[in-house]
Design a protein around this motif. Structure first.
Motif, mmCIF file in Angstrom:
data_model
loop_
_atom_site.group_PDB
_atom_site.id
_atom_site.type_symbol
_atom_site.label_atom_id
_atom_site.label_comp_id
_atom_site.label_asym_id
_atom_site.label_seq_id
_atom_site.Cartn_x
_atom_site.Cartn_y
_atom_site.Cartn_z
ATOM 1 N N ASP A 48 38.793 45.398 39.939
ATOM 2 C CA ASP A 48 37.872 44.278 39.709
ATOM 3 C C ASP A 48 36.951 44.558 38.520
ATOM 4 O O ASP A 48 36.678 43.665 37.717
ATOM 5 N N ILE A 49 36.475 45.775 38.407
ATOM 6 C CA ILE A 49 35.595 46.157 37.292
ATOM 7 C C ILE A 49 36.343 46.025 35.974
ATOM 8 O O ILE A 49 35.836 45.452 35.009
ATOM 9 N N GLU A 51 39.015 44.225 35.333
ATOM 10 C CA GLU A 51 39.304 42.817 35.085
ATOM 11 C C GLU A 51 38.055 42.102 34.562
ATOM 12 O O GLU A 51 38.129 41.314 33.620
ATOM 13 N N SER A 52 36.919 42.390 35.151
ATOM 14 C CA SER A 52 35.669 41.757 34.721
ATOM 15 C C SER A 52 35.279 42.178 33.308
ATOM 16 O O SER A 52 34.774 41.367 32.536
ATOM 17 N N ALA A 90 30.838 44.831 38.730
ATOM 18 C CA ALA A 90 31.879 43.860 38.385
ATOM 19 C C ALA A 90 31.267 42.485 38.131
ATOM 20 O O ALA A 90 31.645 41.800 37.170
ATOM 21 N N GLU A 91 30.314 42.086 38.950
ATOM 22 C CA GLU A 91 29.685 40.777 38.772
ATOM 23 C C GLU A 91 28.908 40.707 37.459
ATOM 24 O O GLU A 91 28.959 39.697 36.757
ATOM 25 N N GLU A 94 31.380 40.490 34.625
ATOM 26 C CA GLU A 94 32.006 39.167 34.596
ATOM 27 C C GLU A 94 31.082 38.131 33.965
ATOM 28 O O GLU A 94 31.514 37.285 33.181
ATOM 29 N N THR A 97 31.028 38.821 30.135
ATOM 30 C CA THR A 97 32.297 38.598 29.423
ATOM 31 C C THR A 97 32.815 37.178 29.586
ATOM 32 O O THR A 97 33.908 36.875 29.120
ATOM 33 N N SER A 98 32.028 36.321 30.200
ATOM 34 C CA SER A 98 32.453 34.934 30.387
ATOM 35 C C SER A 98 32.307 34.108 29.116
ATOM 36 O O SER A 98 32.754 32.971 29.065
ATOM 37 N N ARG A 103 31.793 39.129 25.665
ATOM 38 C CA ARG A 103 33.067 39.833 25.824
ATOM 39 C C ARG A 103 33.285 40.813 24.668
ATOM 40 O O ARG A 103 33.651 41.966 24.868
ATOM 41 N N THR A 155 22.849 43.447 40.542
ATOM 42 C CA THR A 155 23.664 42.802 39.506
ATOM 43 C C THR A 155 22.789 42.427 38.318
ATOM 44 O O THR A 155 23.156 42.684 37.163
ATOM 45 N N GLN A 159 23.197 43.757 34.548
ATOM 46 C CA GLN A 159 23.413 42.768 33.490
ATOM 47 C C GLN A 159 22.336 42.879 32.417
ATOM 48 O O GLN A 159 22.628 42.828 31.223
#
Length: 166
Positions: A48-49, A51-52, A90-91, A94, A97-98, A103, A155, A159
């Protein structure tokens, strides 16, 4: 450490899934619980990390420091490590990188993530002061088994540190 556990950990290291492993002092029950977590929940969390983040950012976990003595029965509980370190990471990734600029910054500047617990420097509530980004290395120093309802706060702290990459 038994040769079978050592072989298993070496295989995981070579596969790139576990970096910076430092298991030296936990008792046998704690070592078994750490390995069980690594083989099950951590593999999923690492996926998940990555992928995020949009890439396989190295995640170094100081398992010895986050494995509090006498707590082996709780290591696999979501509120022990998963929701304290890995879900918030991961959150946060994400969220950043959205969009294109985030990203590109994360993929170009984040070199690795280090997860550890230093009781002399960690807090159960002041998360912003327990996350630092230095030279592309994100350091997370939260107390294991912190309050589950504080995922959002952790989170946000992660962030906020990652946003300095922008």
């Amino acid at each position: 450490m038994s040769s079978s556990i050592r072989s298993l950990l070496l295989s995981a290291l070579l596969a790139g899934g576990i970096v910076g492993l430092s298991i030296a002092e936990p008792n046998s029950a704690e070592r078994e619980a750490i390995v069980a977590y690594q083989q099950n929940a951590f593999i999923e969390q690492l996926r998940d990390i990555h992928e995020s983040a949009g890439f396989a950012v190295p995640v170094e976990v100081d398992w010895e420091s986050i494995a509090l003595p006498g707590q082996a029965a709780h290591y696999a509980a979501e509120d022990y490590w998963t929701n304290v370190y890995f879900v918030p990471l991961a959150e946060a990734l994400e969220m950043l990188t959205s969009y294109d600029q985030g990203r590109q910054a994360v993929q170009g500047k984040l070199k690795r993530v280090v997860v550890r617990y230093d009781a002399s420097q960690a807090s159960t509530s002041d998360y912003h002061s327990k996350v630092a980004l230095e030279s592309g290395v994100l350091n997370i120093n939260f107390k294991p088994a912190s309050a589950a309802e504080q995922i959002e706060e952790r989170t946000e702290a992660i962030q906020s540190s990652l946003e300095t990459l922008l």
